[in-house]
Design an enzyme around this catalytic site. Sequence first.
Site, PDB file in Angstrom:
ATOM      1  N   SER A 280      18.915   3.168  14.133  1.00 21.48           N
ATOM      2  CA  SER A 280      18.473   2.038  14.960  1.00 21.48           C
ATOM      3  C   SER A 280      17.771   2.508  16.235  1.00 21.48           C
ATOM      4  CB  SER A 280      19.666   1.153  15.325  1.00 21.48           C
ATOM      5  OG  SER A 280      20.632   1.892  16.051  1.00 21.48           O
ATOM      6  N   GLU A 281      17.994   3.769  16.645  1.00 19.54           N
ATOM      7  CA  GLU A 281      17.361   4.289  17.849  1.00 19.54           C
ATOM      8  C   GLU A 281      16.091   5.092  17.547  1.00 19.54           C
ATOM      9  OE1 GLU A 281      17.978   3.370  20.676  1.00 19.54           O
ATOM     10  OE2 GLU A 281      20.108   2.946  20.967  1.00 19.54           O
TER      11      GLU A 281
ATOM     12  N   HIS B  26      21.029  12.188  20.307  1.00 17.86           N
ATOM     13  CA  HIS B  26      21.558  11.067  21.089  1.00 17.86           C
ATOM     14  C   HIS B  26      23.008  10.829  20.713  1.00 17.86           C
ATOM     15  CE1 HIS B  26      22.308   7.232  22.843  1.00 17.86           C
ATOM     16  NE2 HIS B  26      22.118   6.529  21.749  1.00 17.86           N
TER      17      HIS B  26
ATOM     18  N   HIS C  95      27.200   9.420  22.279  1.00 23.71           N
ATOM     19  CA  HIS C  95      27.952   8.520  23.143  1.00 23.71           C
ATOM     20  C   HIS C  95      29.239   9.216  23.570  1.00 23.71           C
ATOM     21  CE1 HIS C  95      25.531   4.910  22.147  1.00 23.71           C
ATOM     22  NE2 HIS C  95      25.377   5.530  20.990  1.00 23.71           N
TER      23      HIS C  95
ATOM     24  N   HIS D 160      25.618   3.473  28.511  1.00 24.26           N
ATOM     25  CA  HIS D 160      25.327   3.518  27.072  1.00 24.26           C
ATOM     26  C   HIS D 160      25.694   4.856  26.439  1.00 24.26           C
ATOM     27  CE1 HIS D 160      23.079   2.517  23.375  1.00 24.26           C
ATOM     28  NE2 HIS D 160      22.674   3.778  23.411  1.00 24.26           N
TER      29      HIS D 160
END
Length: 203
Positions: free
Chosen positions: A99-100, A119, A121, A167
């Site tokens: 989705s990114e 990426h 989290h 985020h």
Amino acid sequence: MQEGKIRFNTVFDSDNVLSDTEIVELKEWSKAFQKNGLTPEVEGNYTGNLSFRSKDGFIITASAMKDKENLTDDCFVYVKHYDAANNTFNVEGKKKPSSESIMHQLIYDATKDVNAVFHGHNNTIVATAKELKLPITEKEYESGTVELAKEVLKVLEGNRVIVLRNHGFVTLGENMKEAGELALATLQKAKMERARQNSGMSC
């Protein structure tokens, strides 16, 4: 943190399963990210997305992964082209890209020496970003949006670690080893800073 939503169109030019030799390394980094709490589970899927530049595009983890420690070749997607006007990706593979993907695309477009975008989290990294003097995006946007991707570009400026406000984070490298090791090193620094803060608060 919410599970990312796909906010772009996907056109499958083929359903070929990728066979790039570098996917083996990307699998190992995906496993390392999950083991170190950098791709936590949200709503049944493991968050985060890792990619490397390949040919004229990039290879990225697919969306909605239930597990990032035992990925097979069909868990990766070759993103060939992005049509910004129509917000459409042309890809090869059996699954939709992360989705990114827009964020990865814009970073690769804006840089020449970045060949890996990771990426993840992690609440500790996000919470200690200011103390660690890491660049933080000014505004907060929903995951997967063009707006979020453009916020990252605003603080790119040669930085190799960027924190997305409330985020997650992005690490960049000339290769996957550099991006991956930078993420793990940042996590270690964040843990040390959190421990320092906690020790200072004790009675």
